[in-house]
Design an enzyme around this catalytic site. Structure first.
Site: not given
Length: 413
Positions: A143, A368
């Site tokens: 992640y 993002c």
């Protein structure tokens, strides 16, 4: 009144591209000179005008989550890029800039991140159902930013390349004791133990991540070489030959930077090597982003280099290598993979969460990705040692096979 104020604000803000807003009454207005950036949005609630004027960054995300702002799914990325570009080029009203200055002044209080608040902040994001993360992460549950050594790499290949790149910088020797600060679901720790012969201790504040990491190590037959603990890194008092931390520094907070790097220096052996991998800002420090801190990463912050350097210097650590991975290439593409997988599994996501959560998570991933494509943001990989001569004099060792690199280190070259 608020509609007029909003109209005036956008006329000063949108100086590149064109933004078209359709109001609740069906009337459309366009802002900006046109050109390479085009985006559209539709407002369904008259109250969104006031919210956008008084707290635009928070209201934008909340408005999308609540359905007060509607955007075609494929148009959300275009909207975010246009707004980010104009956020830098245009001008917000004086009252908005004033709020940002106050938020900047209070950020050290907001990011105090004590052991208690750090545990709560981590649980907010990482103790969501693992079933959600399984829908968009790679097979190793990485992640953080992947490393696309070739443009045609799959996400799985790029995440493996990221781990290999970091391992090269750590120059791990058989039997080295390694600390993984913020070990996530255990992928890095398991890789270093399985492929490089390390003995690894991983620490996390997430109960979900701890359980899965332990189960993965057991399934891989590595329980005797990998130990995972539910522990704040600040409570460690052991020595390690190597320290790795991937994607955790973003959760530390400005007031804790000195504590963090002092702790790395304290835990590292005299000939040890640390590798810190973090999102970084290549511009001056700023305030926390209110929507992200409320909904996604409480207490989180993307540091500027100028905020990290003083803490590293005071810790006594040597900066022996500093690499910046291009955000527009490596992390934007990582996020694109995550977003596409998320969208491809919407039925399964909706089975786990309500529609507001689905819109929140989409806004998170898209914004993002747009930020890495449109701002001066990348990924810092900071290699730190206690002795400058711990690392070979040239970077050639990074491109040798792991065994050759370890031999080079052993020979003191």
């Amino acid at each position: 009144m608020w509609e007029r104020v909003f109209d005036s604000m956008l006329r000063r803000l949108i100086v590149r591209g064109r933004l078209t807003i359709t109001g609740p009454d069906g009337q459309s207005r366009s802002y900006g000179p046109g050109g390479d950036l085009e985006a559209e949005a539709r407002f369904t609630d008259p109250g969104i005008y006031r919210r956008l004027c008084t707290n635009p960054e928070l209201a934008l995300g909340e408005g999308y989550m609540d359905g007060a702002i509607e955007v075609e799914k494929d148009g959300l990325y275009d909207l975010m890029v246009l707004l980010i570009v104009n956020r830098r080029a245009g001008q917000f009203p004086a009252w908005v800039r004033g709020i940002e200055r106050v938020r900047f002044a209070l950020r050290r209080w907001a990011m105090k991140n004590t052991p208690l608040t750090a545990r709560q902040n981590v649980a907010h994001h990482y103790d969501l159902s693992d079933d959600l993360y399984a829908l968009f992460l790679d097979e190793d549950w990485q992640y953080s930013c992947a490393y696309f050594a070739r443009p045609d790499m799959t996400l799985e290949e790029a995440q493996e390349a990221k781990k290999a790149h970091i391992a090269q910088k750590l120059m791990i020797r058989e039997g080295d004791r390694v600390l993984d600060i913020g070990c996530g679901w255990g992928g890095m720790a398991i890789t270093l133990a399985r492929d490089f012969g390390a003995r690894v201790v991983g620490v996390t504040l997430s109960e979900n991540q701890l359980a899965r990491a332990r189960a993965r190590a057991e399934a891989a037959g590595l329980s005797k070489r990998v130990e995972f603990r539910l522990l704040d890194y600040r409570k460690l008092d052991e020595s390690f030959d190597r320290i790795v931390s991937v994607g955790m520094l973003e959760h530390v907070g400005v007031p804790q930077y000195q504590t963090y790097f002092d702790k790395v220096a304290e835990l590292l052996t005299e000939d040890g090597i640390a590798l810190i991998h973090t999102i970084g800002r290549m511009e001056e420090p700023t305030a926390q982003m209110p929507w992200f801190n409320k909904y996604i990463f409480p207490g989180g912050y993307v540091p500027s280099l100028s905020e990290l350097a003083p803490a590293i210097e005071k810790s006594g650590l040597h900066g022996t290598d500093f690499e910046v991975l291009q955000g527009t290439y490596h992390y934007a593409r990582t996020l694109e993979h995550w977003r596409r997988r998320f969208e491809a599994n919407l039925d399964k996501v909706r089975a786990l969460n309500d529609e507001r959560f689905v819109r929140m998570w989409r806004f998170y991933l898209v914004s993002c990705e747009a930020s890495f494509d449109a701002t001066r943001q990348g990924v810092f990989q900071m290699q730190l040692t206690r002795r400058q001569d711990t690392i070979p004099a040239t970077r050639e060792y990074l491109y040798h096979p792991p065994a050759a690199a370890a031999q080079q280190l052993k020979a003191g070259e």
